[in-house]
Scaffold this motif. Structure first.
Motif, PDB file in Angstrom:
ATOM      1  N   UNK A 248       0.817  -1.211   0.000  1.00  0.00           N
ATOM      2  CA  UNK A 248       0.000   0.000   0.000  1.00  0.00           C
ATOM      3  C   UNK A 248       0.848   1.258   0.000  1.00  0.00           C
ATOM      4  N   UNK A 249       1.925   1.251   0.789  1.00  0.00           N
ATOM      5  CA  UNK A 249       2.837   2.393   0.787  1.00  0.00           C
ATOM      6  C   UNK A 249       3.521   2.553  -0.564  1.00  0.00           C
ATOM      7  N   UNK A 250       3.912   1.447  -1.191  1.00  0.00           N
ATOM      8  CA  UNK A 250       4.552   1.514  -2.505  1.00  0.00           C
ATOM      9  C   UNK A 250       3.603   2.073  -3.558  1.00  0.00           C
ATOM     10  N   UNK A 251       2.342   1.674  -3.517  1.00  0.00           N
ATOM     11  CA  UNK A 251       1.366   2.193  -4.473  1.00  0.00           C
ATOM     12  C   UNK A 251       1.145   3.688  -4.278  1.00  0.00           C
ATOM     13  N   UNK A 252       1.100   4.124  -3.033  1.00  0.00           N
ATOM     14  CA  UNK A 252       0.906   5.546  -2.763  1.00  0.00           C
ATOM     15  C   UNK A 252       2.086   6.368  -3.259  1.00  0.00           C
ATOM     16  N   UNK A 253       3.305   5.938  -2.939  1.00  0.00           N
ATOM     17  CA  UNK A 253       4.483   6.676  -3.378  1.00  0.00           C
ATOM     18  C   UNK A 253       4.633   6.646  -4.891  1.00  0.00           C
TER      19      UNK A 253
END
Length: 326
Positions: A248-253
């Motif tokens: 989820x963090x990777x998708x946001x960044x």
């Protein structure tokens, strides 16, 4: 003879030890015993680099500031919200408004992230288990990511050239498209930008997912094997649930990075770009530094910042900054 009340018996306090120091309350200028004044140089640099330019851009967004009033920009005519209204209504002289650029930027960011996510996950799975030559494969996976963005844009610009580019020749050779297909103009320019960015950025998801895979305990795989789980069940029941937070963090960044991508469309398509690839950062650049409408560019920059605050809040909550762990 006076009778005095006898104090109730209670737990006796230990006698004070001679020479023992009584702990003092930490002063207000410190946190956890660390003096807060040591943070002032960093806070000052952060204000000079980030805060002051933002305040100037916010002030400029309310002015009629162009090449004629730039010399005395502090005394430029005050126009209020006219720049914001103009940015949404008509935009710059090229004709691209803020709404159109927002649609292009969101479409480009979301579509690119959706495409690179399965590619990055599959690439991470191929190098998660040890085998001979795994280090070489890992290094090859990182090549598109370490190449500078302007080099990637120049290479793909040459590949998408009309008639002489490698893409036109290949598609014409397999009888899929005409050799006279225009990739750097018209509707195909958006797909050319997406293809170039997918090739350059899928390794980011690969790096994040690989780091998450390395943190999964081997005992979970062993227990799944004992229970008779196949590869698909281990992927869906163990790997993906364990990767939920980091993915989820990777998708946001990744979405934020693609939304603010300026170098790739600027080098590939030049200025002014086609409407299909006129992302918001490029539109701000054209309005401010080519048309010299600094007030309009400042208004569009403030709008971009307000939009970026929304996923930024989710990013801060994901990192849980300032949370006190007891």
């Amino acid at each position: 003879m006076s009778i005095q009340p006898i104090p109730e018996a209670g737990p006796e306090s230990p006698p004070p030890i001679s020479g023992a120091r009584i702990p003092k309350r930490a002063p207000r200028s410190s946190a956890g015993g660390r003096p807060l004044w040591l943070m002032w140089p960093s806070v000052l640099m952060l204000f000079v680099i980030v805060g002051l330019p933002f305040l100037i851009a916010l002030y400029i967004s309310f002015l009629n500031l162009d090449q004629y009033t730039l010399r005395s920009w502090i005394h430029a005519p005050w126009v209020g919200l006219e720049n914001y209204v103009e940015s949404f209504a008509s935009g710059n002289i090229v004709g691209t408004s803020t709404l159109v650029s927002l649609g292009v930027s969101f479409g480009f960011a979301i579509l690119t992230t959706v495409i690179i996510t399965p590619i990055g996950i599959l690439a991470a799975l191929t190098v998660n288990t040890p085998y001979r030559g795994r280090g070489v494969v890992r290094a090859l996976y990182l090549i598109p990511y370490v190449i500078p963005t302007f080099v990637t844009a120049l290479v793909w610009r040459m590949m998408f050239l009309n008639k002489t580019g490698l893409v036109d020749r290949f598609l014409a050779g397999i009888h899929v498209a005409s050799i006279n297909t225009y990739w750097l103009l018209g509707p195909n320019s958006f797909w050319a930008m997406v293809i170039a960015d997918v090739w350059a950025s899928w390794a980011f998801i690969y790096i994040m997912v690989l780091a998450g895979l390395q943190s999964i305990p081997a005992d979970m795989y062993d227990a799944a094997s004992v229970d008779g789980a196949n590869s698909w069940q281990r992927l869906t029941r163990i790997v993906l649930p364990q990767l939920r937070s980091i993915l989820g963090l990777a998708l946001l960044l990744s979405t934020l990075n693609h939304f603010n991508n300026f170098t790739l469309p600027f080098v590939m398509f030049g200025t002014p770009p086609p409407t299909q690839v006129d992302v918001l950062p490029l539109n701000i650049y054209v309005s401010s530094f080519q048309l010299f409408n600094f007030g309009l560019g400042g208004a569009m920059s403030v709008i971009t910042l307000l939009i970026m605050l929304i996923p930024g809040i989710f990013y801060i909550r994901t990192l849980r900054l300032g949370e006190v762990t007891v």
